[in-house]
Design a protein around this motif. Structure first.
Motif, PDB file in Angstrom:
ATOM      1  N   SER A2014      20.375  21.995  77.014  1.00 37.04           N
ATOM      2  CA  SER A2014      21.073  21.215  78.021  1.00 37.04           C
ATOM      3  C   SER A2014      22.492  21.693  78.064  1.00 37.04           C
ATOM      4  CB  SER A2014      21.028  19.737  77.660  1.00 37.04           C
ATOM      5  OG  SER A2014      22.008  19.523  76.672  1.00 37.04           O
ATOM      6  N   PRO A2015      23.130  21.529  79.205  1.00 38.30           N
ATOM      7  CA  PRO A2015      24.473  22.102  79.330  1.00 38.30           C
ATOM      8  C   PRO A2015      25.417  21.622  78.228  1.00 38.30           C
ATOM      9  CG  PRO A2015      23.706  21.125  81.383  1.00 38.30           C
ATOM     10  CD  PRO A2015      22.684  20.842  80.353  1.00 38.30           C
ATOM     11  N   SER A2016      25.193  20.431  77.719  1.00 41.09           N
ATOM     12  CA  SER A2016      26.171  19.884  76.779  1.00 41.09           C
ATOM     13  C   SER A2016      26.332  20.740  75.535  1.00 41.09           C
ATOM     14  CB  SER A2016      25.767  18.478  76.393  1.00 41.09           C
ATOM     15  OG  SER A2016      24.480  18.550  75.826  1.00 41.09           O
ATOM     16  N   SER A2017      25.217  21.310  75.077  1.00 36.75           N
ATOM     17  CA  SER A2017      25.347  22.036  73.810  1.00 36.75           C
ATOM     18  C   SER A2017      25.691  23.495  74.025  1.00 36.75           C
ATOM     19  CB  SER A2017      24.054  21.932  73.036  1.00 36.75           C
ATOM     20  OG  SER A2017      23.034  22.440  73.849  1.00 36.75           O
ATOM     21  N   ALA A2018      26.082  23.868  75.247  1.00 39.22           N
ATOM     22  CA  ALA A2018      26.280  25.285  75.541  1.00 39.22           C
ATOM     23  C   ALA A2018      27.386  25.903  74.691  1.00 39.22           C
ATOM     24  CB  ALA A2018      26.601  25.468  76.995  1.00 39.22           C
ATOM     25  N   ALA A2019      28.494  25.207  74.594  1.00 41.02           N
ATOM     26  CA  ALA A2019      29.640  25.839  73.962  1.00 41.02           C
ATOM     27  C   ALA A2019      29.326  26.242  72.526  1.00 41.02           C
ATOM     28  CB  ALA A2019      30.812  24.871  74.004  1.00 41.02           C
ATOM     29  N   ALA A2020      28.770  25.292  71.782  1.00 34.87           N
ATOM     30  CA  ALA A2020      28.459  25.585  70.385  1.00 34.87           C
ATOM     31  C   ALA A2020      27.569  26.812  70.298  1.00 34.87           C
ATOM     32  CB  ALA A2020      27.757  24.382  69.768  1.00 34.87           C
ATOM     33  N   ASN A2021      26.595  26.837  71.192  1.00 36.57           N
ATOM     34  CA  ASN A2021      25.649  27.942  71.108  1.00 36.57           C
ATOM     35  C   ASN A2021      26.287  29.280  71.393  1.00 36.57           C
ATOM     36  OD1 ASN A2021      22.856  27.199  70.514  1.00 36.57           O
ATOM     37  ND2 ASN A2021      23.355  25.639  72.029  1.00 36.57           N
ATOM     38  N   ILE A2022      27.255  29.321  72.301  1.00 31.78           N
ATOM     39  CA  ILE A2022      27.843  30.618  72.636  1.00 31.78           C
ATOM     40  C   ILE A2022      28.538  31.198  71.410  1.00 31.78           C
ATOM     41  CG2 ILE A2022      29.652  31.728  73.988  1.00 31.78           C
ATOM     42  CD1 ILE A2022      28.786  30.131  76.322  1.00 31.78           C
ATOM     43  N   ASP A2023      29.236  30.309  70.675  1.00 25.82           N
ATOM     44  CA  ASP A2023      29.905  30.826  69.465  1.00 25.82           C
ATOM     45  C   ASP A2023      28.882  31.437  68.532  1.00 25.82           C
ATOM     46  OD1 ASP A2023      32.202  30.013  70.480  1.00 25.82           O
ATOM     47  OD2 ASP A2023      32.259  28.061  69.452  1.00 25.82           O
ATOM     48  N   ASP A2024      27.809  30.680  68.359  1.00 30.60           N
ATOM     49  CA  ASP A2024      26.740  31.153  67.469  1.00 30.60           C
ATOM     50  C   ASP A2024      26.271  32.544  67.905  1.00 30.60           C
ATOM     51  OD1 ASP A2024      24.764  31.045  65.561  1.00 30.60           O
ATOM     52  OD2 ASP A2024      23.295  30.249  67.003  1.00 30.60           O
ATOM     53  N   LEU A2025      26.082  32.688  69.222  1.00 27.31           N
ATOM     54  CA  LEU A2025      25.603  33.965  69.746  1.00 27.31           C
ATOM     55  C   LEU A2025      26.577  35.096  69.439  1.00 27.31           C
ATOM     56  CD1 LEU A2025      24.255  32.901  73.176  1.00 27.31           C
ATOM     57  CD2 LEU A2025      23.014  34.220  71.491  1.00 27.31           C
ATOM     58  N   LYS A2026      27.870  34.777  69.653  1.00 28.51           N
ATOM     59  CA  LYS A2026      28.855  35.830  69.432  1.00 28.51           C
ATOM     60  C   LYS A2026      28.761  36.355  68.001  1.00 28.51           C
ATOM     61  CE  LYS A2026      32.462  34.712  72.717  1.00 28.51           C
ATOM     62  NZ  LYS A2026      33.742  34.010  72.827  1.00 28.51           N
ATOM     63  N   LYS A2027      28.677  35.371  67.074  1.00 27.10           N
ATOM     64  CA  LYS A2027      28.625  35.791  65.674  1.00 27.10           C
ATOM     65  C   LYS A2027      27.440  36.724  65.467  1.00 27.10           C
ATOM     66  CE  LYS A2027      30.788  31.637  63.868  1.00 27.10           C
ATOM     67  NZ  LYS A2027      30.401  30.258  63.573  1.00 27.10           N
ATOM     68  N   ARG A2028      26.308  36.328  66.024  1.00 26.27           N
ATOM     69  CA  ARG A2028      25.127  37.165  65.810  1.00 26.27           C
ATOM     70  C   ARG A2028      25.320  38.561  66.348  1.00 26.27           C
ATOM     71  NH1 ARG A2028      19.767  33.867  66.935  1.00 26.27           N
ATOM     72  NH2 ARG A2028      20.216  32.076  65.618  1.00 26.27           N
ATOM     73  N   LEU A2029      25.919  38.640  67.518  1.00 23.64           N
ATOM     74  CA  LEU A2029      26.095  39.970  68.113  1.00 23.64           C
ATOM     75  C   LEU A2029      26.986  40.831  67.227  1.00 23.64           C
ATOM     76  CD1 LEU A2029      26.312  39.242  71.866  1.00 23.64           C
ATOM     77  CD2 LEU A2029      24.795  40.837  70.747  1.00 23.64           C
ATOM     78  N   GLU A2030      28.047  40.182  66.716  1.00 23.33           N
ATOM     79  CA  GLU A2030      28.915  40.933  65.810  1.00 23.33           C
ATOM     80  C   GLU A2030      28.090  41.529  64.679  1.00 23.33           C
ATOM     81  OE1 GLU A2030      31.932  41.894  66.107  1.00 23.33           O
ATOM     82  OE2 GLU A2030      31.967  40.906  68.064  1.00 23.33           O
ATOM     83  N   ARG A2031      27.218  40.644  64.102  1.00 22.13           N
ATOM     84  CA  ARG A2031      26.405  41.090  62.969  1.00 22.13           C
ATOM     85  C   ARG A2031      25.543  42.297  63.366  1.00 22.13           C
ATOM     86  NH1 ARG A2031      23.175  36.275  61.052  1.00 22.13           N
ATOM     87  NH2 ARG A2031      24.690  35.191  62.352  1.00 22.13           N
ATOM     88  N   ILE A2032      24.960  42.233  64.554  1.00 23.00           N
ATOM     89  CA  ILE A2032      24.093  43.340  64.983  1.00 23.00           C
ATOM     90  C   ILE A2032      24.900  44.621  65.069  1.00 23.00           C
ATOM     91  CG2 ILE A2032      22.716  44.259  66.874  1.00 23.00           C
ATOM     92  CD1 ILE A2032      22.092  41.375  67.614  1.00 23.00           C
ATOM     93  N   LYS A2033      26.090  44.487  65.695  1.00 22.81           N
ATOM     94  CA  LYS A2033      26.917  45.684  65.868  1.00 22.81           C
ATOM     95  C   LYS A2033      27.200  46.345  64.524  1.00 22.81           C
ATOM     96  CE  LYS A2033      29.700  44.976  69.996  1.00 22.81           C
ATOM     97  NZ  LYS A2033      31.039  44.581  70.415  1.00 22.81           N
ATOM     98  N   SER A2034      27.637  45.501  63.557  1.00 25.67           N
ATOM     99  CA  SER A2034      28.042  46.107  62.285  1.00 25.67           C
ATOM    100  C   SER A2034      26.850  46.756  61.600  1.00 25.67           C
ATOM    101  CB  SER A2034      28.702  45.070  61.386  1.00 25.67           C
ATOM    102  OG  SER A2034      27.779  43.999  61.225  1.00 25.67           O
ATOM    103  N   SER A2035      25.682  46.096  61.713  1.00 22.55           N
ATOM    104  CA  SER A2035      24.523  46.697  61.040  1.00 22.55           C
ATOM    105  C   SER A2035      24.168  48.032  61.675  1.00 22.55           C
ATOM    106  CB  SER A2035      23.330  45.753  61.090  1.00 22.55           C
ATOM    107  OG  SER A2035      22.849  45.728  62.409  1.00 22.55           O
ATOM    108  N   ARG A2036      24.393  48.161  62.987  1.00 21.93           N
ATOM    109  CA  ARG A2036      24.064  49.431  63.653  1.00 21.93           C
ATOM    110  C   ARG A2036      24.944  50.565  63.133  1.00 21.93           C
ATOM    111  NH1 ARG A2036      19.428  48.771  65.911  1.00 21.93           N
ATOM    112  NH2 ARG A2036      19.292  47.097  67.439  1.00 21.93           N
ATOM    113  N   LYS A2037      26.225  50.196  62.918  1.00 19.60           N
ATOM    114  CA  LYS A2037      27.114  51.274  62.511  1.00 19.60           C
ATOM    115  C   LYS A2037      26.631  51.881  61.203  1.00 19.60           C
ATOM    116  CE  LYS A2037      31.043  49.402  64.881  1.00 19.60           C
ATOM    117  NZ  LYS A2037      31.899  48.220  64.791  1.00 19.60           N
TER     118      LYS A2037
END
Length: 2037
Positions: A2014-2037
């Motif tokens: 639901s739209p209400s929980s969007a903000a929290a989730n975006i932060d979570d997503l960002k963190k994950r993407l960071e993790r993926i990037k570093s593992s690729r390097k």
């Protein structure tokens, strides 16, 4: 007068219909003024009155009627639509006006009738008037007769057809009313004025007194020809002419010409009724006629004589009758009977006319032979008979028979035959008496004029005189060349006296024409008498041969071009004249010669002629030459000079130098003097002797050529060849033949005696010397150019080796055209030189056939053979036919006399034994070939019966008949077939086979004809009936033939012929005619014409010496433009003409470079669209042909003229291919710089390029392909998308070139086809290439198959059209092809498909023959390539043949698609996760968990992500090829072009390609799921729903039936459809936009789907049906309530009416209605009651109570009552105010029913429950009182409530409900908890499932009215619930959490807290391959996991009604929980990037 003011205000047209007569009167007056005022005849005002005009004339009030008539007259005169009213108004006038007492009314009525005739509606008016003659009221009859008379006197007999009038005249004369008889008399007099004596026969039988009166009146009629005085609209120019004459002062001379035009000669015969006489013959006729006693024979003949006196006889089979009469004439000994039989034959011939033609050939020889009788009465009878017979046939047909008798020994026969010929000639015109006929007749008649018997001579003179008069001197003189002067004068004298049947017009025109050729008149003939004849010949109608007489003339000499300048060709002497004298040049004695020579030659020269010293002889020759060169033509004594040269040593000269000179001098003399044949004979022998000489040969040939030019090639050649073959020297023989080959090319072939040559050629072919044989074969090759295939016939018996050499030579000449003659033609007049030549050449081919030695097989056709052929036993019949075959085979070429054979064969054509029919047909084919053109005379008696065989039911018999007809037509030409009524009679037979074959044949033959007999018109009515035949093939063939009929008959005649049709048919046929008019081909141009067109330009060039012309041609420096006149001939003329045509050189082009600077393509706004419209509307020819005809080229030229630079267009349409190359070079040059121009003219450019594909020149073709490659590359860069029109007029022709023999070309074409896929969908290309596999060219078949393989390889199976199955079956047929490469290609293609598609291929291919199958399996084994999963391509089939090119912009089409770019481009691989990539449509759909766990799988560089300002949009990541894709320009930035984009996507929803449809649905769903975007869909809802139910229909009818389709695909598609619809019906504002009609179709589609048993059998079928159930509830709740109620009522009505519809269907519709009734209390105020009641009214009108009660179930009537009852209950008495929309309330019982219910409810006082059970009241009352009912239910519910008896209670409730299906259990459920309600419902459903053993009933009861609450039926093991009950109460979350836990345990998940759980997608996706869910996946999974998701998210978002659209694929619930989730997503993407390097 209050009344008045009312109607005064009405508009005119309403006044005209008012019930007050005053109002009408006023209306008519105003209408009259209005009609006179409207200028535009096409004004829409007119159409308003179309229906009223009849009322105008039939007004019941006499005063008003008068005005009405005036107004009607004005209307008819001015309105262009008036014609439509003809029938009704004319009938109104006849019946209601002609009986009026007022004279003025009658007068106006008459004027209206005449006005209709003037606007071209004469036939309809005439029909009504003739009907009026049958009226009982004499007044009407009199008025009708008067109108007819008036019409005839004003319009004339051309427009008013007299036949039907004359038919009724006798009846009118018998009328009791004097007035009628008098009027009839006046009419008869008027008719007499027009047709004179033709009127007598039909009126022979009226009362003698009346006849006498008529005769008296007729005498008074003025003898001047009557004239048309009033004209049709289409005859305005005639009218103008007529008025002008009137002005000049009556009938001036100028009118003379037209008079004859104006009055067609009416033939009395036409006006008569045919009489049937065959049945009236005495029973014993055939016995009597054979009787021994002559008296009996006489009786029999007299009976016939009486019958044949009828002037017109019905056609029938007269063969037997003719046969016995012929026998009497030929064999009977009693001359009286001979005369009688001849009279009978004459009567038959004149009564049958053309229909007797087929018997003429049998009878003519017999009659001619019989002329040996001396008795005058016999002779007279025979003459009458043969004259009558001549009129039924043509001279051509009987010429053989007549000529055969000419050599008879009996002088009487000779005399009578000549006289008959003379009489026959009188009936001929120059066109029916061509040279080919004149030649044999003149030859035979010349013998007669030299006959010993004076009467024979006289008759011969008369015949020749007649011929001269008819055909003109020009034509006849060549045949009279050897006639001495006395006889010639005698012939002319006869000619003067001849009166021709066809009168001549000797107008001013003749004098003018005469002016030119006069100087070239024949000086040898007595010129005075000749003048008139030629004049006649010139003015005669018929194709004039321009200058045929010149043929034999002596040519002018090269030295003096001036001589050629005279218009007559060679000045005064160039014609035949001089040589006519000189032919008779007497041989001079040597002394005389010496004298003459001495006068012109120096003395020394003559002395040294025979000197012993060669040097002296040489000097002498030099002097001789000088002297000759200086001599004037008139002074040169040719004979003397050549005799001097021949004097000793003459041709025995030993010194070659002297000899060369001598030969040169001969050539000079021949060129410069008046060289006669006598002189030629002196030298030819010597020349032939020297022709083989190495040193002197060429000089000898030069001399021979010069002589040939002086004395004509035919004579010279004959002499030369004869001399050569009388010698032994082979060198001379071969060289003579070589000279002749060359000479023929130079002089043309006209006049050569083929027969003489052929015998010499045969000698040469047998020669031992090879050189002679080779020369002979070369000569044959040259002759072949002129003569064609018939030449081979002469050599069929040569040795095979030789024959093969001859064939090889002929093969070389194939396709070449004979060169135009360069010599011997200057003597032709410049204007017509060529024409004659060509016509000559046309005749040559036929002449050759005439020369063949023909055998007479007449004596072999014995009576015994004929009886064998007719035997009862089929074996004997077969023997007879075999004999005939062998007789014809032995004879090879036969004479036309074949005795009784035709009749015998004819009866075999309808043999019951089909094998014999086929054998007969093959005999007839042989016969045609053997008899050649003479088979013409058998067309009627044998050819037409073959056409009847075309109606045979057996295919092979029809094919044989068609082949036979074609063989005959080749020999006879088409004229014979089309003449007479025979063909139309055949077409009349209602045999579908006959009709389609015959029409097909005509459609093939007609376009090739230049003219056709008028009888073709007789076929038209039958053609029209074929257009409406029951058989589709017949209709199609008739439509195909239509344009070709029209090409000959013209649109007007064809349209006129429709008047006899029924009105409905007429409109249809006229529409087809209009269509055909657009496709009508032009008539083939006459071959001669092409050359005459050139002449205008050619004349000045004629005078250049030939060499100069040649130089000009060589230098292509000047740009020569084609002569405008030549354009029509399409440049072909210049090729055909060789040198002559090319002389049309333009002046050096001054404007050469002036305007080449501008753009070459001019952009015309909307030009292309307009052209496409024109083509669609058939205003121009559709670009569709096998080879381009002139009219296509002309059309393209015209279309190009507005948008292509003039100079470029000249290059493009130049006759010379080098100019085409130039044009292509220019186009390539300008391609880049003029992109827009190219695109705006693309359709024309492509069409022009298709024309280049038909050129034979390779360089042009290569250049064309080069241009095409560049063009298509450009177009794909420009993201252009080919239109259908461009594709269909180009691709088929490109595909033709795939079959080219040259590899480079094939390669290029394939490359182009590849590129085309970038700008045209591959699936559509597929169909075109598929067509290409049907070609006859095996290379093309093979290449097309390979190309299909490439397409499938590149684009997967979706390209296969129409379905993969059909396409593969088609491909597989080629495995059995006879060509190896095609077989291989087919196998390879199918292996390719196998590699893409796996084993399913075998299923798709269907049954193959064992051999083919084994080949295929073997090939697949060999290829041993495991099928990888199908390469998935873009939905749009974007053709990158390599897969990893990122889908950048260059791939996309322009247009609405642009905005959808990345969406269209997504590479989705639904379900099968192969190594393909997915494009991401939404931002956060990454399967992050998977990526995190994926450390080891892919090691590759990952480009940095693009940083967006908002940090919340990430580039979609692609795996396994991590490259960045362009982010889609989402709907955000799309509002600029939203509507068109949505339209585009919606259009794809209905696509036949499943993937395309899924893509589109996904995109729409995405829009609907975003609140801010959803309003973009507004305005498109109906459109979207229509697309959706079209798709549902497609799945139901096509996809589900298609075994080959993967059923998962279908489920996926269903899921997407239902998902996006649920999203739509979630949004109330949008749902309300759906209109009634669309909702009706939608509900129909959904209910059909719920009932589709095939869906249930699918794995996830139940799930689909449940989802549909849910959707239906949504539709019912959220749509506009009025619309949905209305839709359901109409749907119910339709389903009850449709017999095919299942009772289940109606039941479900009613359940929906009950559901709606439940909702009524809440929705009643938003409903448009008036409209609903109107629907109910219509329903009750269609289904009155009685009818409803007859239904199998009582549901319908109860549903209706329930609905009405509820409405009454809710609205009370007010409901009766809502009946406003119903016009006539009495039509149904609605009002009465409502009143009853109202009354009932007023009386009712009981509780609500009582009212509720009212529905079932009538039935329940009988069983139990209401109170009792309630008690029973209460009891049952108690049981359900208690723990122990629950099951029992439910069972009882189920039973009760089954018994009283509309019992209302709602009150009992109302107060219970939600849980209890769903428990009851589930329990009932379980019981139902158990009892019926069926899963689906869940679906049908899901919507039953007893249960509110849920509509998602639960299957036995799934707990399901509604989203909250519809009463609007919310259900506590605890309920759901409880269920959720149960679900989670079942799935093996721990019951941890929601927040920590990974996103749902990761649970759903398959772990093997990380995927990026696309919105389609989401849709799919969303539906399949509806049950879990619903509970899972419920507690998060209870208030939002969007539960279903909380995209399951997204991590955000639901739209209400969007903000929290975006932060979570960002963190994950960071993790993926570093593992690729």
């Amino acid at each position: 007068m209050g009344d008045d003011s009312e109607w005064m205000k009405l508009p005119i047209d309403q006044k005209c219909e008012h019930k007050l007569w005053k109002a009408r009167l006023n209306g008519y007056e105003e209408a009259l003024k209005l009609f006179q005022k409207i200028d535009d005849e096409k004004s829409p005002e007119w159409s308003k009155y179309l229906g009223l005009i009849k009322k105008f004339v039939t007004d019941s009030n006499a005063v008003a009627q008068l005005k009405g008539l005036e107004a009607a007259l004005a209307y008819v005169e001015n309105a262009h639509v008036a014609g439509k009213t003809t029938g009704e108004v004319a009938s109104g006038v006849v019946n209601k006006v002609f009986n009026q007492p007022k004279a003025r009314a009658k007068e106006l009525g008459l004027d209206i009738c005449l006005m209709y005739i003037e606007i071209e509606k004469g036939e309809a008016v005439q029909e009504e008037l003739l009907k009026g003659l049958d009226n009982k009221n004499p007044k009407i009859i009199v008025a009708c007769i008067e109108t007819l008379r008036k019409a005839l006197s004003e319009f004339g007999s051309k427009i008013i057809s007299l036949k039907p009038i004359i038919k009724v005249l006798p009846k009118l004369f018998e009328s009791r009313e004097k007035a009628v008889r008098d009027e009839a008399k006046l009419l008869a007099v008027e008719i007499y004025r027009w047709i004179r004596d033709a009127l007598r026969p039909p009126l022979q039988n009226i009362n003698s007194v009346q006849l006498k009166e008529l005769e008296e009146e007729w005498v008074k009629v003025s003898s001047a020809a009557p004239k048309q005085t009033r004209f049709l609209r289409s005859q305005q120019e005639l009218k103008a002419k007529f008025e002008q004459q009137q002005a000049v002062g009556g009938d001036a001379d100028g009118g003379g010409d037209d008079e004859e035009e104006a009055v067609p000669q009416v033939d009395a015969y036409e006006l008569l009724e045919a009489v049937e006489i065959l049945s009236k013959l005495p029973k014993d006729f055939y016995e009597k006629i054979e009787a021994k006693k002559w008296q009996e024979r006489k009786e029999a003949l007299e009976a016939v004589e009486l019958l044949v006196k009828n002037p017109k006889l019905e056609s029938g089979d007269y063969a037997d009758l003719v046969k016995v009469l012929k026998k009497v004439v030929g064999k009977d000994t009693n001359v009286m009977l001979v005369a009688l039989a001849a009279k009978c034959l004459a009567g038959l011939a004149s009564g049958l006319r053309k229909k007797f033609g087929q018997y003429a050939g049998h009878v003519v020889p017999t009659i001619l032979e019989k002329f040996k009788e001396k008795k005058p009465q016999v002779v007279q009878a025979l003459q009458e008979a043969i004259d009558a017979i001549f009129l039924t046939t043509t001279l051509q047909n009987i010429s053989e028979d007549v000529l055969a008798v000419m050599d008879n020994k009996n002088p009487t026969i000779k005399q009578q035959t000549s006289l008959f010929i003379a009489r026959s000639f009188r009936h001929c015109t120059p066109s029916t008496l061509p040279k080919s006929l004149l030649k044999p007749f003149c030859a035979a008649l010349l013998k007669h004029i030299n006959d010993s018997a004076p009467e024979v001579r006289d008759a011969g003179f008369e015949a020749l005189g007649t011929a001269l008069k008819v055909a003109g001197e020009k034509a006849v003189n060549p045949f009279l060349a050897d006639v001495d002067k006395l006889k010639l004068d005698r012939i002319k004298e006869c000619a003067e006296k001849v009166e021709l049947v066809y009168g001549k017009k000797t107008g001013g025109a003749a004098e003018k024409k005469e002016g030119k050729p006069v100087p070239g008149k024949m000086p040898a003939l007595s010129g005075t008498g000749g003048d008139k004849e030629t004049k006649d010949a010139a003015t005669k109608p018929g194709p004039l041969k321009k200058a045929p007489a010149v043929k034999s003339g002596g040519p002018p000499k090269k030295g003096k071009p001036a001589a050629a300048a005279g218009m007559g060709g060679a000045g005064a002497k160039g014609k035949k004249g001089p040589e006519t004298k000189e032919i008779f040049e007497s041989e001079l004695s040597i002394e005389v010669c010496e004298e003459k020579a001495a006068a012109v030659l120096p003395a020394s020269c003559i002395q040294q002629l025979d000197s012993g010293n060669w040097k002296e002889r040489l000097a002498c020759m030099e002097e001789f030459q000088k002297a000759v060169e200086l001599m004037e033509r008139s002074e040169m004594p040719c004979q003397a000079l050549v005799r001097m040269l021949a004097k000793k040593p003459g041709w025995k000269e030993t010194n070659f130098q002297v000899m060369q000179m001598k030969l040169h001098i001969v050539a000079l003399i021949a060129q410069k003097g008046n060289f006669s044949k006598t002189s030629a004979q002196v030298v030819l022998d010597g020349l032939v002797d020297k022709v083989g000489d190495v040193k002197c040969g060429s000089n000898a040939k030069e001399a021979m050529t010069a002589i040939a030019e002086a004395c004509q090639l035919p004579w010279t050649a004959e002499q030369v060849v004869a001399m050569a073959f009388s010698q032994k020297n082979p060198k001379n023989q071969s060289e003579t033949l070589n000279w002749l080959s060359n000479a023929i090319k130079e002089f043309g072939f006209s006049g050569l005696n083929v027969k003489a040559f052929i015998s010499n050629v045969k000698t040469a072919l047998a020669a031992t010397n090879p050189a002679v044989r080779t020369s002979a074969i070369t000569l044959l090759g040259v002759m072949y150019l002129y003569v064609g295939p018939p030449l081979r016939m002469f050599f069929e018996d040569e040795k095979p080796a030789l024959l093969s050499q001859i064939d090889a030579e002929f093969e070389k000449m194939q396709g070449q055209t004979a060169p135009a003659p360069t010599r011997g033609i200057s003597r032709h007049s410049a204007a017509g030189g060529d024409d004659g030549e060509e016509e000559e050449q046309e005749d040559v081919g036929n002449d050759v056939v005439d020369l063949l030695p023909r055998t007479d097989i007449g004596d072999k056709i014995t009576a015994e053979l004929v009886s064998k052929i007719g035997d009862k036993n089929w074996k004997i019949r077969k023997e007879g036919l075999d004999e005939v075959t062998s007789i014809i085979n032995d004879a090879k070429f036969i004479q036309p006399n074949i005795g009784e054979l035709p009749a015998a064969l004819k009866s075999r054509l309808n043999d019951s034994n089909k094998i014999l029919v086929q054998q007969t047909l093959s005999i007839l084919q042989q016969l045609a070939t053997a008899m050649g053109p003479n088979i013409k005379q058998h067309v009627k008696n044998l050819g037409i019966p073959v056409i009847t065989v075309l109606g045979d039911s057996k295919n092979n018999v029809r094919a044989a008949a068609l082949a036979t007809v074609n063989t005959w037509a080749e020999q006879t030409g088409m004229k014979e077939w089309l003449e007479g009524e025979d063909l139309s009679e055949e077409l009349k037979k209602e045999n579908p086979f006959l009709r389609q074959e015959l029409l097909g044949w005509l459609a093939e033959k007609l376009p090739t004809l230049r003219s056709v007999p008028s009888d073709l018109l007789l076929c038209v009515p039958h053609l029209y009936s074929c257009l409406e035949d029951r058989n589709g093939d017949v209709r199609k063939k008739a439509q195909d033939a239509l344009p070709f009929f029209m090409m000959h008959l013209g649109f007007e005649k064809m349209a006129k012929a429709t008047s006899k049709l029924k009105p409905t048919s007429k409109d249809q046929v006229l529409a087809m005619l209009e269509k055909a008019k657009a496709n009508m081909p032009a008539k083939p141009a006459p071959p001669a014409k092409a050359s005459s067109r050139v002449v205008g330009g050619a004349a000045p060039a004629k005078f250049q010496p030939a060499s100069a012309v040649a130089e000009d041609l060589g230098s292509n420096t000047m740009e020569s433009k084609p002569d405008p006149k030549k354009a029509k001939a399409g440049g072909s003329s210049s090729k055909a003409k060789g040198v002559q045509g090319k002389k049309v050189l333009s002046k050096p082009n001054l404007k050469e470079d002036d305007d080449k600077s501008g753009p070459i393509f001019i952009i015309v706004p909307n030009g292309k669209e307009q052209r496409m419209k024109d083509e669609k509307g058939l205003k121009v020819l559709k670009w569709n042909f096998t080879t381009p005809r002139d009219e296509y080229i002309e059309q393209l030229k015209t279309q190009m003229s507005s948008c292509v630079a003039k100079w470029l267009q000249d290059e493009m349409f130049h006759a010379d291919f080098q100019h085409h190359n130039k044009a292509l070079a220019v186009m390539i040059e300008h391609l880049e710089s003029e992109k827009d121009g190219v695109i705006s003219c693309l359709d024309l450019i492509l069409k022009w390029l298709t024309l280049r594909f038909f050129d034979t020149n390779t360089s042009v073709l290569m250049k064309t392909l080069e241009y095409l490659k560049l063009l298509f590359s450009l177009l794909s860069q420009e993201e252009y998308h080919l239109t259908e029109n461009e594709a269909s007029s180009f691709i088929p022709y490109l595909i033709l070139k795939v079959g080219e023999p040259k590899d480079v070309i094939r390669k290029d074409v394939r490359a182009i086809l590849n590129r085309m896929c970038l700008i045209y969908p591959a699936s559509k290309m597929f169909t075109f290439i598929m067509e290409g596999t049907k070609s006859k060219n095996s290379k093309q078949r093979a290449e097309c198959l390979e190309e299909l393989g490439c397409l499938v390889e590149s684009y997967g199976m979706n390209v296969c059209q129409p379905t993969p199955g059909k396409a593969l079956k088609e491909m597989a047929t080629h495995i059995g092809d006879r060509d190896n490469t095609v077989r291989n290609a087919a196998l390879n293609t199918i292996v390719t498909v196998y590699n893409v598609h796996g084993d399913q291929v075998f299923k798709l291919i269907g049954n193959l023959s064992e051999k083919d199958m084994s080949m295929l399996e073997e090939r697949i084994k060999r290829s041993a390539k495991r099928p990888s999963a199908a390469p998935v391509r873009q939905a749009e089939e974007k053709p990158q043949r390599t897969q990893n090119i990122s889908a950048n912009a260059s791939m996309l089409r322009k247009g609405p698609a642009e905005d959808m770019s990345s969406k269209l481009n997504q590479n989705r691989n639904m379900g099968s996760h192969s190594e393909t990539t997915h494009t991401v449509p939404r931002e956060f759909q990454l399967d992050l968990d998977e990526i995190e766990n994926d450390n080891g799988t892919v090691r590759c560089e990952m480009p940095a992500l693009v940083q967006h300002k908002l940090d919340d949009i990430f580039e979609p990541v692609l795996i396994p090829e991590p490259k960045i894709r362009a982010v889609s320009p989402h709907f955000d930035d799309m509002h600029s072009n939203t509507a068109s984009t949505i339209n585009f996507v919606i259009s794809q929803v209905a696509s036949g390609d499943i993937n395309t449809s899924i893509q589109a649905l996904a995109q729409i769903d995405e829009v609907l799921r975003q609140e801010d975007k959803a309003e973009a869909m507004s305005g498109h809802i109906d459109q979207f729903l229509i697309a959706t139910f079209m798709q549902l229909r497609l799945i139901y009818n096509t996809h589900m039936a298609d075994e080959k389709l993967d059923k998962d695909e279908i489920v996926k598609l269903y899921s997407c459809i239902i998902g996006s619809m649920i999203s739509l019906f979630q949004i109330e504002s949008l749902a309300r936009e759906a209109s009634t009609g669309v909702l009706k179709d939608l509900m129909h589609g959904l209910i059909t789907l719920m009932l589709d048993s095939r869906v249930e059998d699918l794995e996830e079928g139940e799930q689909v049906i449940r989802s549909v159930n849910l959707l239906v509830v949504k539709v019912l709740e959220k749509s506009d309530q009025t619309n949905i109620l209305s839709a359901l009522l109409v749907l119910l009505q339709d389903s009850l009416l449709a017999t095919a519809s299942s009772p289940k269907f109606s039941e479900l519709v009613m359940k929906c209605l009950w559901r709606m009734v439940r909702l009524l209390p809440e929705t009643i105020n938003s409903i448009n009651l008036d409209r609903i009641l109107l629907d109910i009214h219509i329903f009750m009108k269609v289904f009155p109570k009685e009818k409803l009660k007859q239904c199998k179930s009582e549901f319908p009537i109860r549903t209706l009552k329930t609905l009405l009852h509820t409405l009454c209950k809710l609205k009370g008495p007010k409901i009766l105010d809502h009946l406003t929309m119903i016009d006539n309330k009495n039509e149904s019982e609605l009002e009465a029913h409502l009143c009853r219910v109202m009354k009932h409810s007023m009386d009712q006082t009981g509780s609500k429950a009582d009212k509720d059970t009212e529905k079932g009241a009538s039935r329940i009352e009988e069983k139990a009182s209401k109170a009792k009912v309630n008690d029973i239910l209460a009891e049952i519910f108690k049981k359900i409530g208690s723990k122990e008896n629950t099951k029992e209670g439910l069972a009882e409730l189920y039973e009760y409900k089954k018994k009283y299906s509309d019992a209302d259990i709602e009150p009992f459920l109302k107060n219970s908890s939600q849980f209890f309600q769903s428990y009851v419902e589930r329990g009932l459903r379980l019981i139902e499932t158990e009892r019926e053993g069926k899963g689906r009933i869940a679906a049908s009861t899901g919507i039953s009215p007893q249960m509110e609450g849920t509509c998602v039926p639960a299957s036995t093991h799934t707990v399901s619930s509604s989203i909250g009950n519809t009463n609007g109460e919310e259900v506590g979350p605890s309920v759901y959490l409880e269920r959720l836990k149960i679900l989670r345990q079942r799935c093996g998940l721990d019951n941890a807290k929601q927040e920590d759980r990974p996103p749902l997608t990761s649970l759903l996706s398959k772990p093997a391959v990380p995927t990026v869910a696309s919105s389609t996946d989401m849709l799919h999974s969303k539906l399949s996991q509806l049950r879990e998701s619903r509970e899972q998210y419920q507690h998060l978002d209870l208030d939002s009604n969007q539960t279903h659209s909380s995209g399951i694929g997204t991590t955000l619930a639901s739209p209400s929980s969007a903000a929290a989730n975006i932060d979570d997503l960002k963190k994950r993407l960071e993790r993926i990037k570093s593992s690729r390097k």
